[in-house]
Design an enzyme around this catalytic site. Structure first.
Site, mmCIF file in Angstrom:
data_model
loop_
_atom_site.group_PDB
_atom_site.id
_atom_site.type_symbol
_atom_site.label_atom_id
_atom_site.label_comp_id
_atom_site.label_asym_id
_atom_site.label_seq_id
_atom_site.Cartn_x
_atom_site.Cartn_y
_atom_site.Cartn_z
ATOM 1 N N ASP A 55 -22.087 -2.444 68.265
ATOM 2 C CA ASP A 55 -21.879 -1.905 66.906
ATOM 3 C C ASP A 55 -22.705 -2.648 65.863
ATOM 4 O OD1 ASP A 55 -20.632 -4.326 66.814
ATOM 5 O OD2 ASP A 55 -18.704 -3.589 66.084
ATOM 6 N N GLN A 114 -32.338 -8.513 43.155
ATOM 7 C CA GLN A 114 -31.232 -7.814 42.470
ATOM 8 C C GLN A 114 -30.531 -8.802 41.542
ATOM 9 O OE1 GLN A 114 -28.763 -5.231 44.869
ATOM 10 N NE2 GLN A 114 -30.301 -5.199 46.491
ATOM 11 N N HIS A 161 -37.450 -15.205 43.499
ATOM 12 C CA HIS A 161 -38.050 -14.117 42.710
ATOM 13 C C HIS A 161 -38.045 -14.390 41.204
ATOM 14 C CE1 HIS A 161 -39.414 -10.167 41.751
ATOM 15 N NE2 HIS A 161 -38.357 -9.974 40.974
ATOM 16 N N ASP A 172 -49.002 -7.706 39.160
ATOM 17 C CA ASP A 172 -48.204 -7.341 37.972
ATOM 18 C C ASP A 172 -48.163 -8.502 36.997
ATOM 19 O OD1 ASP A 172 -46.099 -9.093 38.955
ATOM 20 O OD2 ASP A 172 -45.574 -7.479 40.329
ATOM 21 N N LYS A 185 -48.612 -3.288 36.421
ATOM 22 C CA LYS A 185 -47.927 -2.438 37.407
ATOM 23 C C LYS A 185 -46.636 -1.900 36.811
ATOM 24 C CE LYS A 185 -45.159 -4.168 40.879
ATOM 25 N NZ LYS A 185 -44.861 -5.045 42.017
ATOM 26 N N ASP A 194 -48.930 -12.754 45.421
ATOM 27 C CA ASP A 194 -47.623 -12.219 45.040
ATOM 28 C C ASP A 194 -46.543 -13.079 45.694
ATOM 29 O OD1 ASP A 194 -45.859 -10.518 43.805
ATOM 30 O OD2 ASP A 194 -46.669 -8.690 44.692
ATOM 31 N N SER A 218 -43.520 -6.414 50.591
ATOM 32 C CA SER A 218 -42.432 -5.743 51.302
ATOM 33 C C SER A 218 -42.943 -4.422 51.885
ATOM 34 C CB SER A 218 -41.274 -5.548 50.328
ATOM 35 O OG SER A 218 -40.187 -4.982 50.982
#
Ligand code: R5P
Length: 300
Positions: free
Chosen positions: A44, A102, A135, A173, A196, A224, A228
């Site tokens: 599982d 996040q 990040h 970016d 970006k 960078d 990803s």
């Protein structure tokens, strides 16, 4: 808190499937015991873990690259075993810290997941974290005790042997502007940041074709924190090629390279991809262990 140089006999470097080589290199350099968790995956998808008895001070090494949630859960399981064995101090070395992107609610109702990750670590007893190229500062702010190792100097050292022609460091970016500038400073070269934008719902990346530098016939090193899906690097390479750039290289701390991202990046005209061994793989050419050990030494 323990003192690294005085307590090597009391340290276990604990690791699981996320970072075996890195942990092994750290343990060897420290002449500390390597405690390797053996993991079975049930049908599982659950992980089942066994780990011998650990010593009283544990350095747990596990990057939380994909499969992200599985590696995260295994890190928690290793920590739980250390707690159950009576470890007094646990430091987690998590080169790629999942969920750091996040770090805020970009859309209404979005969960700030890195806050939850920080809470989990704190609750289970991880006293200190060492990560690599986190990040954002905001992501760091959720942790009570964390050190961030920058890979920029290590990547720049690697680049000194790349025989680049009139190179320029390029961030895909503006958020990576400081990284590109720092990288360029080490190599005494120019840098520029592209503009970006990413669609918040679809994830589609667009990059402005007007840039503030002449890149024609110059080798470009795209730098960078994370590669990803590869979209950022691919779009950046397309813009640079239109402007007549020489060879393009992509360097990063964390080469997640999801699915066929590496092939797509190469097809977009990128000559080579170079990353640290935060995420083990074909492109992980820059060894993190010396820098992680000196960071451990500053703490203990
Ligand atoms: C974004 O802000 C990051 O610095 C990276 O540019 C991004 O995470 C790379 O993701 P991808 O390879 O999916 O474009």
């Amino acid at each position: 808190m323990f003192y690294l140089s005085e307590t090597l006999n009391g340290i276990s470097v604990v690791t699981g499937p996320g970072s075996f080589d890195l942990a092994n290199n750290i343990a060897k350099s420290l002449q500390a015991e390597l405690a390797l968790a053996s993991v079975r995956i049930f049908s599982d998808g659950e992980s089942s873990m066994r780990l011998g008895k650990v010593r009283k001070n544990c350095i747990i090494v596990q990057s939380t690259h994909p499969p992200t949630d599985r590696h995260l859960m295994q890190l928690l399981m290793m920590t739980k075993k250390c707690v159950d064995d009576g470890a007094q101090d646990m430091c987690a070395v998590i080169p790629y810290l999942a969920y750091a992107r996040q770090d805020r609610a970009f859309l209404e109702g979005e969960v700030v997941s890195i806050g939850l990750v920080a809470k989990l670590f704190e609750t289970i007893g991880i006293k200190h974290i060492i990560t690599v190229d986190i990040h954002s500062q905001l992501a760091m702010s959720y942790f009570q005790s964390i050190q961030n190792v920058s890979s920029v100097r290590m990547l720049a050292d690697y680049a000194t042997n790349m025989k680049l022609h009139d190179p320029i460091a390029v961030s895909p970016d503006t958020g990576g502007d400081n990284r590109a500038k720092e990288f360029a400073r080490y190599l005494n070269i120019d840098s520029v940041s592209l503009k970006k934008s990413r669609h918040r719902l679809t994830g589609d990346v667009t990059i402005d074709e007007s840039i503030d530098a002449d890149v024609s016939n110059r080798d470009a090193v795209l730098i960078d924190d994370i590669i990803s899906s590869g979209s950022s690097i691919i779009k950046a390479a397309q813009v640079l090629r239109k402007l007549g750039v020489g060879k393009i290289y992509a360097m990063c701390a964390h080469a997640l390279l999801i699915q066929d991202a590496a092939e797509k990046i190469k097809s977009a005209g990128v000559h080579d991809i170079i990353s640290t061994n935060s995420v083990p793989g074909e492109y992980s050419k820059v060894e993190l262990s010396p820098e992680i050990i000196s960071t451990l030494n500053t703490r203990y």
